[in-house]
Write an enzyme that holds these catalytic residues in place. Structure first.
Site, short mmCIF file in Angstrom:
data_model
loop_
_atom_site.label_atom_id
_atom_site.label_comp_id
_atom_site.label_asym_id
_atom_site.label_seq_id
_atom_site.Cartn_x
_atom_site.Cartn_y
_atom_site.Cartn_z
N GLY A 133 0.88 -1.22 0.02
CA GLY A 133 -0.02 0.13 0.01
C GLY A 133 0.78 1.01 -0.03
N CYS A 134 0.17 2.52 -0.19
CA CYS A 134 1.00 3.78 -0.47
C CYS A 134 1.52 4.04 1.13
CB CYS A 134 0.13 4.77 -1.03
SG CYS A 134 -1.56 4.80 -0.30
N PHE A 135 0.54 4.39 1.89
CA PHE A 135 1.13 4.54 3.37
C PHE A 135 2.16 3.53 3.84
CE2 PHE A 135 -2.86 7.28 4.33
CZ PHE A 135 -1.91 8.60 4.41
N ALA A 138 5.61 4.32 2.42
CA ALA A 138 6.33 5.45 2.97
C ALA A 138 6.63 5.28 4.51
CB ALA A 138 5.39 6.69 2.84
#
Length: 327
Positions: A133-135, A138
């Site tokens: 996932g994106c979060f 990061a």
């Protein structure tokens, strides 16, 4: 000698991640798109949905997905749809799959979790990869070196601000321009769905770490793309030691860069890069790690292409030499 072209297909071709994936693959030196499946748009030009590709491609959406005709399948449908797809379709022997949904991020059904900075060797050997996932991308990139060094003790406090494209292409009350513009808001504090995959990865490096230790507050930002993540935790390292720890961990990773200066979002937007900076406070004995990515690229489609490159033995940067929009 030229490597034969690798034929790829895309399921769920109308969303933001698919649009970015198409943009990357039509410019990839070793890939050729065989079909882009979209039930609701079948027969329409891809540019009727992804207008930014006008003049770049004359591909048309398809209502069929001949899996036997391709070497790699990208699944870009909504979360939960990937399992449905495989319940209705049989995977041909030898077909490699990269799934951008969250269905198999727990590594069920033979999938490998597709974060190269954690699992590069396994991804190179994999046939099935679950893109992070994106979060999750990061935040993990902010924490992995510390976890590998065994120094994540106590609470880890994370605040991360995401652009509106993180909510997907379907309009909603919190993506409406008049609401999102000049505005910020918190959502899903302490229980965002990406915490599960983050905790699994951190625990794989530091087994004593528990999911309850991460206090994650996601924030909706008033910009379209990018994630600005701030994580801090108790740490005895000084500035020089912290920068060395992170630089050493990411030394052989082409897309994760450790900066000696404070970072900003535009250093990563429109690229597959993660740019990280560190601030060690010797008085408070805490380390602040700032991590910035493009949620649609390193947080989704760019990372999917990075995984594609690893799975097929290509240059990890193939098709991903992108320009940040600095101003």
């Amino acid at each position: 000698y030229r490597v034969p072209v690798i034929k790829v297909g895309i399921i769920g071709g109308a969303g933001y991640t698919a649009g970015e994936l198409i943009r990357l693959l039509i410019n990839h030196p070793e890939a050729e798109i065989s079909f882009i499946h979209s039930t609701s748009n079948a027969g329409a030009p891809v540019t009727s949905v992804h207008g930014g590709l006008l003049g770049e491609t004359d591909l048309v959406f398809s209502d069929t997905h001949p899996l036997e005709s391709i070497d790699c399948l990208f699944l870009c449908s909504a979360h939960g749809k990937s399992r449905d797809f495989w319940n209705e379709n049989e995977r041909p022997e030898g077909l490699k799959v990269i799934d951008l949904a969250q269905d198999f991020r727990d590594e069920s059904c033979g999938y490998v979790y597709g974060l190269p900075e954690l699992n590069e060797a396994r991804i190179r050997e994999a046939s099935l990869v679950a893109n992070p996932g994106c979060f999750a991308t990061a935040i993990q990139l902010a924490l992995l070196p510390a976890a590998a060094a065994g120094i994540l003790h106590g609470d880890v406090n994370v605040t991360a601000v995401t652009g509106s494209t993180g909510a997907g292409v379907k309009p909603g009350a919190t993506t409406h321009f008049s609401w999102r513009n000049d505005n910020m808001s918190v959502y899903k504090p302490f229980n965002h769905q990406h915490l599960a995959e983050i905790s699994r990865s951190i625990a794989s490096l530091e087994p004593e770490f528990t999911s309850d230790a991460i206090n994650f507050v996601p924030v909706r930002g008033d910009f379209a793309r990018g994630i600005f993540c701030m994580a801090h935790f108790a740490c005895d390292l000084n500035q020089e030691e912290a920068e060395k720890l992170y630089a050493d961990y990411y030394r052989n990773q082409p897309f994760t860069i450790v900066s000696s200066s404070p970072v900003d979002l535009k250093q990563a937007v429109n690229t597959n890069k993660a740019v990280i900076s560190l601030h060690a406070d010797s008085k408070k004995k805490r380390l602040l790690v700032t991590s910035v990515i493009d949620n649609l690229l390193k947080g989704a489609s760019g990372q999917a292409v990075q995984n594609f490159n690893l799975m097929f033995g290509l240059d990890p940067k193939a098709g991903l030499k992108l320009k940040p929009s600095a101003f």
